[in-house]
Design an enzyme around this catalytic site. Structure first.
Site, PDB file in Angstrom:
ATOM      1  N   GLY A 167     -38.086  -4.423  37.372  1.00 39.48           N
ATOM      2  CA  GLY A 167     -38.002  -3.028  36.981  1.00 39.48           C
ATOM      3  C   GLY A 167     -38.711  -2.824  35.659  1.00 39.48           C
ATOM      4  O   GLY A 167     -39.036  -3.781  34.952  1.00 39.48           O
ATOM      5  N   ARG A 173     -39.824  -4.487  30.116  1.00 35.20           N
ATOM      6  CA  ARG A 173     -40.088  -4.873  31.498  1.00 35.20           C
ATOM      7  C   ARG A 173     -39.064  -5.946  31.852  1.00 35.20           C
ATOM      8  O   ARG A 173     -38.713  -6.770  31.012  1.00 35.20           O
ATOM      9  CB  ARG A 173     -41.516  -5.416  31.660  1.00 35.20           C
ATOM     10  CG  ARG A 173     -42.568  -4.335  31.404  1.00 35.20           C
ATOM     11  CD  ARG A 173     -43.968  -4.897  31.397  1.00 35.20           C
ATOM     12  NE  ARG A 173     -44.527  -5.117  32.728  1.00 35.20           N
ATOM     13  CZ  ARG A 173     -44.959  -4.153  33.538  1.00 35.20           C
ATOM     14  NH1 ARG A 173     -44.861  -2.893  33.171  1.00 35.20           N
ATOM     15  NH2 ARG A 173     -45.475  -4.440  34.709  1.00 35.20           N
ATOM     16  N   ILE A 174     -38.605  -5.903  33.097  1.00 35.66           N
ATOM     17  CA  ILE A 174     -37.541  -6.830  33.493  1.00 35.66           C
ATOM     18  C   ILE A 174     -38.095  -7.766  34.570  1.00 35.66           C
ATOM     19  O   ILE A 174     -38.578  -7.308  35.609  1.00 35.66           O
ATOM     20  CB  ILE A 174     -36.286  -6.073  33.996  1.00 35.66           C
ATOM     21  CG1 ILE A 174     -35.632  -5.326  32.821  1.00 35.66           C
ATOM     22  CG2 ILE A 174     -35.231  -7.016  34.553  1.00 35.66           C
ATOM     23  CD1 ILE A 174     -36.047  -3.958  32.612  1.00 35.66           C
ATOM     24  N   ASP A 281     -26.767   6.968  27.577  1.00 34.79           N
ATOM     25  CA  ASP A 281     -27.937   7.086  28.464  1.00 34.79           C
ATOM     26  C   ASP A 281     -27.522   6.789  29.909  1.00 34.79           C
ATOM     27  O   ASP A 281     -28.190   6.021  30.608  1.00 34.79           O
ATOM     28  CB  ASP A 281     -29.046   6.134  27.997  1.00 34.79           C
ATOM     29  CG  ASP A 281     -30.400   6.479  28.610  1.00 34.79           C
ATOM     30  OD1 ASP A 281     -30.544   7.600  29.154  1.00 34.79           O
ATOM     31  OD2 ASP A 281     -31.316   5.635  28.550  1.00 34.79           O
ATOM     32  N   LYS A 283     -27.449   7.228  33.610  1.00 39.22           N
ATOM     33  CA  LYS A 283     -28.318   7.851  34.624  1.00 39.22           C
ATOM     34  C   LYS A 283     -28.389   6.909  35.818  1.00 39.22           C
ATOM     35  O   LYS A 283     -27.981   5.733  35.722  1.00 39.22           O
ATOM     36  CB  LYS A 283     -29.711   8.132  34.053  1.00 39.22           C
ATOM     37  CG  LYS A 283     -30.433   6.920  33.496  1.00 39.22           C
ATOM     38  CD  LYS A 283     -31.803   7.319  32.949  1.00 39.22           C
ATOM     39  CE  LYS A 283     -32.480   6.179  32.247  1.00 39.22           C
ATOM     40  NZ  LYS A 283     -33.758   6.514  31.665  1.00 39.22           N
ATOM     41  N   ASN A 286     -29.751   3.422  35.521  1.00 37.48           N
ATOM     42  CA  ASN A 286     -29.011   2.446  34.711  1.00 37.48           C
ATOM     43  C   ASN A 286     -27.717   1.998  35.374  1.00 37.48           C
ATOM     44  O   ASN A 286     -26.896   1.337  34.751  1.00 37.48           O
ATOM     45  CB  ASN A 286     -28.716   3.036  33.323  1.00 37.48           C
ATOM     46  CG  ASN A 286     -29.981   3.151  32.495  1.00 37.48           C
ATOM     47  OD1 ASN A 286     -30.968   2.484  32.796  1.00 37.48           O
ATOM     48  ND2 ASN A 286     -29.966   3.991  31.481  1.00 37.48           N
ATOM     49  N   ASP A 303     -28.428  -1.243  30.583  1.00 41.46           N
ATOM     50  CA  ASP A 303     -29.225  -0.540  29.575  1.00 41.46           C
ATOM     51  C   ASP A 303     -28.371   0.074  28.468  1.00 41.46           C
ATOM     52  O   ASP A 303     -28.140   1.281  28.432  1.00 41.46           O
ATOM     53  CB  ASP A 303     -30.110   0.532  30.242  1.00 41.46           C
ATOM     54  CG  ASP A 303     -31.154   1.048  29.255  1.00 41.46           C
ATOM     55  OD1 ASP A 303     -31.166   0.570  28.101  1.00 41.46           O
ATOM     56  OD2 ASP A 303     -31.946   1.927  29.626  1.00 41.46           O
ATOM     57  N   THR A 322     -31.779  10.674  28.211  1.00 39.85           N
ATOM     58  CA  THR A 322     -32.816  11.095  29.151  1.00 39.85           C
ATOM     59  C   THR A 322     -32.538  12.560  29.463  1.00 39.85           C
ATOM     60  O   THR A 322     -31.432  12.900  29.906  1.00 39.85           O
ATOM     61  CB  THR A 322     -32.740  10.232  30.417  1.00 39.85           C
ATOM     62  OG1 THR A 322     -32.838   8.855  30.024  1.00 39.85           O
ATOM     63  CG2 THR A 322     -33.849  10.561  31.393  1.00 39.85           C
TER      64      THR A 322
HETATM   65  N1  LIG Z   1     -29.870  -7.246  35.413  1.00 37.81           N
HETATM   66  C1  LIG Z   1     -30.738  -6.661  36.229  1.00 37.81           C
HETATM   67  N2  LIG Z   1     -30.897  -7.082  37.496  1.00 37.81           N
HETATM   68  C2  LIG Z   1     -31.786  -6.482  38.325  1.00 37.81           C
HETATM   69  N3  LIG Z   1     -32.562  -5.430  37.976  1.00 37.81           N
HETATM   70  C3  LIG Z   1     -32.458  -4.950  36.728  1.00 37.81           C
HETATM   71  C4  LIG Z   1     -31.550  -5.541  35.779  1.00 37.81           C
HETATM   72  N4  LIG Z   1     -31.646  -4.846  34.620  1.00 37.81           N
HETATM   73  C5  LIG Z   1     -32.565  -3.882  34.828  1.00 37.81           C
HETATM   74  N5  LIG Z   1     -33.070  -3.929  36.087  1.00 37.81           N
HETATM   75  C6  LIG Z   1     -34.070  -3.018  36.673  1.00 37.81           C
HETATM   76  O1  LIG Z   1     -34.986  -2.617  35.652  1.00 37.81           O
HETATM   77  C7  LIG Z   1     -34.940  -1.190  35.441  1.00 37.81           C
HETATM   78  C8  LIG Z   1     -35.137  -0.875  33.962  1.00 37.81           C
HETATM   79  O2  LIG Z   1     -34.121  -1.529  33.176  1.00 37.81           O
HETATM   80  P1  LIG Z   1     -33.516  -0.886  31.853  1.00 37.81           P
HETATM   81  O3  LIG Z   1     -33.050   0.504  32.174  1.00 37.81           O
HETATM   82  O4  LIG Z   1     -32.508  -1.815  31.286  1.00 37.81           O
HETATM   83  O5  LIG Z   1     -34.827  -0.798  30.915  1.00 37.81           O
HETATM   84  P2  LIG Z   1     -35.085   0.099  29.609  1.00 37.81           P
HETATM   85  O6  LIG Z   1     -36.406  -0.265  29.030  1.00 37.81           O
HETATM   86  O7  LIG Z   1     -33.929  -0.022  28.689  1.00 37.81           O
HETATM   87  O8  LIG Z   1     -35.139   1.545  30.242  1.00 37.81           O
HETATM   88  P3  LIG Z   1     -35.043   2.973  29.516  1.00 37.81           P
HETATM   89  O9  LIG Z   1     -36.443   3.475  29.429  1.00 37.81           O
HETATM   90  O10 LIG Z   1     -34.200   3.785  30.460  1.00 37.81           O
HETATM   91  O11 LIG Z   1     -34.378   2.755  28.191  1.00 37.81           O
HETATM   92  C9  LIG Z   1     -33.592  -0.753  36.010  1.00 37.81           C
HETATM   93  O12 LIG Z   1     -33.612   0.588  36.436  1.00 37.81           O
HETATM   94  C10 LIG Z   1     -33.412  -1.736  37.185  1.00 37.81           C
HETATM   95  O13 LIG Z   1     -34.106  -1.273  38.333  1.00 37.81           O
END
Ligand SMILES: Nc1ncnc2c1ncn2[C@@H]1O[C@H](COP(=O)(O)OP(=O)(O)OP(=O)(O)O)[C@@H](O)[C@H]1O
Length: 439
Positions: A167, A173-174, A281, A283, A286, A303, A322
């Site tokens: 994601g 990036r995850i 946040d 949504k 998350n 998140d 958001t």
């Molecule tokens: N532990 C996890 N296991 C599987 N997928 C995950 C996990 N954590 C996050 N993801 C995927 O990654 C996406 C983005 O993660 P996250 O919302 O934590 O990132 P962010 O950079 O903090 O986003 P934002 O812009 O909302 O702050 C999530 O919507 C989900 O699809």
């Protein structure tokens, strides 16, 4: 083909030799040749039937087992009626589909020689081999999109970070990571320090909040790591995608499913708010799903990037969140935060309750809410005709413009929509969530 021969040779060490290299029809192994809508393929190698390929398509589960209703039937008595299930989660068009395998058998399904274990789920990557011992082996093939943004500064020994993108967010990036000692899969959130403000990152960063928390509906952090330009959070891999993808697939969510999702959200929020933490946040993106095989599934809140530990008696005044899910009192702050601080105005935990109202409206109708000129919520769409009066009443109370008029988590739990199913919800939560993921 080199990989395939290596894989088959090594597989033969742990299981019986199920096929000879010469038996493989190489033309079937080209993923480019697959039809539209096929996300990946499982090539089956069995000593009892000819080589064949199973296509994995969007939103269609593939099951393998002894029963004749499975996509692929195994004839050996050591196979379980349903031995394993393969399903996909689609996050974004420009991201590789996430194809997972759930082990459904006590006899076990093996991924690259490692037992997955009944009830456990693993993410499949191109070239992986699934084994049902003494029955058949399955080579997984998937065409991958190249991830040009993949680069990281992690050089620790505990994990290997793979290219598999799970994601993306505004700051991070995850990726899927493997714990070197155990071979277990994790999610690794790589945060780009340049993208986050120093206050958010150093003073009140999500990992410091997450480390204090232990709840079955809140993501569990295994380790964090700091490098010059990046910050890494290794957390449990949640294998059912997020509620956004789930809603996209479903269109709308049945009221009974929504009830258990919202009940779990209240458990997570009740826990956070009791420790004076606001998420800020909430949504669909998350809220992660552990696995959505049936209508009762565990959800996990993630998140905590803008979550905040509130000081006693102090309100918050930063414009975060958001927009679509943001409470009016946060929106009103735009450009006025300094003055509000001076006057000790601002907002409190009630902002999470507003977001909960938006989430519930979205889940039940598939649309964002509309408000009349006096600020009341409108339930005009056809879909609302089939939704209970109590559900609409609860949404209306969550989406009260004045924060003080919104229910607290405890008050929401007493609302008739939950209260009339109280004992069933408590029992379900105990058996399906607490028993498997104790506090
Ligand atoms: N532990 C996890 N296991 C599987 N997928 C995950 C996990 N954590 C996050 N993801 C995927 O990654 C996406 C983005 O993660 P996250 O919302 O934590 O990132 P962010 O950079 O903090 O986003 P934002 O812009 O909302 O702050 C999530 O919507 C989900 O699809």
């Amino acid at each position: 083909m080199e990989f395939l021969s290596r894989a088959i040779l090594s597989r033969s060490e742990s299981t019986q030799i199920l096929c000879e290299m010469s038996q493989i029809d190489e033309s079937t192994l080209d993923i480019q040749q697959t039809e539209d809508g096929v996300l990946g393929r499982l090539f089956v190698f069995s000593s009892t039937s000819p080589q064949t390929a199973i296509s994995i398509r969007k939103y269609e589960d593939v099951t393998v087992g002894r029963g004749n209703t499975n996509t692929y039937q195994l004839i050996q008595s050591t196979a379980s009626y349903r031995h394993f299930r393969v399903y996909s989660v689609l996050v974004d068009d420009d991201m590789d589909p996430l194809v997972y395998c759930e082990d459904l058998s006590s006899n076990g399904t093996f991924l690259n020689h490692c037992l997955i274990g009944k009830g456990n789920v693993v993410l499949l990557s191109d070239g992986d081999i699934l084994d049902v011992r003494h029955c058949a082996s399955f080579l997984y093939q998937q065409k991958n999109i190249t991830d040009d943004d993949y680069h990281h500064e992690y050089d620790g020994d505990e994990f290997s970070i793979t290219h598999r993108l799970l994601g993306t967010g505004g700051f991070s990036r995850i990726y899927m990571a493997i714990e070197n000692k155990t071979g277990r899969q994790y999610a690794c959130k790589i945060i780009d320090k340049k993208k986050v403000s120093s206050t958010r990152f150093y003073d009140d960063h999500e990992v410091s909040i997450l480390k204090k928390l232990n709840h079955p509906n809140i993501v569990h952090v295994a380790m964090d790591y700091n490098s010059e330009n990046q910050f890494f959070i290794f957390e449990e891999l949640v294998t059912g995608g997020d509620l956004f993808s789930y809603l996209t697939k479903m269109g709308t969510v049945p009221e009974v499913t929504c009830l258990f999702i919202m009940y779990q959200m209240l458990q997570a929020l009740g826990y956070l708010h009791s420790q004076n933490i606001a998420h800020r946040d909430l949504k669909l993106e998350n809220i992660l799903i552990v696995s959505s095989n049936d209508s009762v599934f565990r959800i996990i809140l993630t998140d905590f990037g803008v979550a905040r530990c509130m000081e006693k008696g102090k309100r918050m005044s930063t414009f975060v969140g958001t927009l679509e899910y943001t409470a009016p009192e946060i929106r009103d702050l735009k450009g006025r935060s300094r003055r509000c601080k001076e006057m000790n105005m601002g907002y409190g935990k009630e902002v999470d309750i507003w977001s909960l109202g938006i989430i519930m409206y979205l889940l039940l109708s598939g649309n964002s809410p509309t408000f009349s000129s006096d600020g009341t919520i409108v339930f005009e769409d056809e879909v609302w005709k089939t939704i209970s009066r109590q559900a609409k009443d609860l949404i209306s109370s969550f989406l009260q413009k004045l924060p003080i008029q919104r229910p607290t988590v405890q008050e929401a739990e007493e609302h008739p929509w939950f209260f009339r199913h109280k004992s069933r919800l408590e029992k379900l939560y105990k058996t399906r969530i607490l028993k498997q993921y104790p506090l």
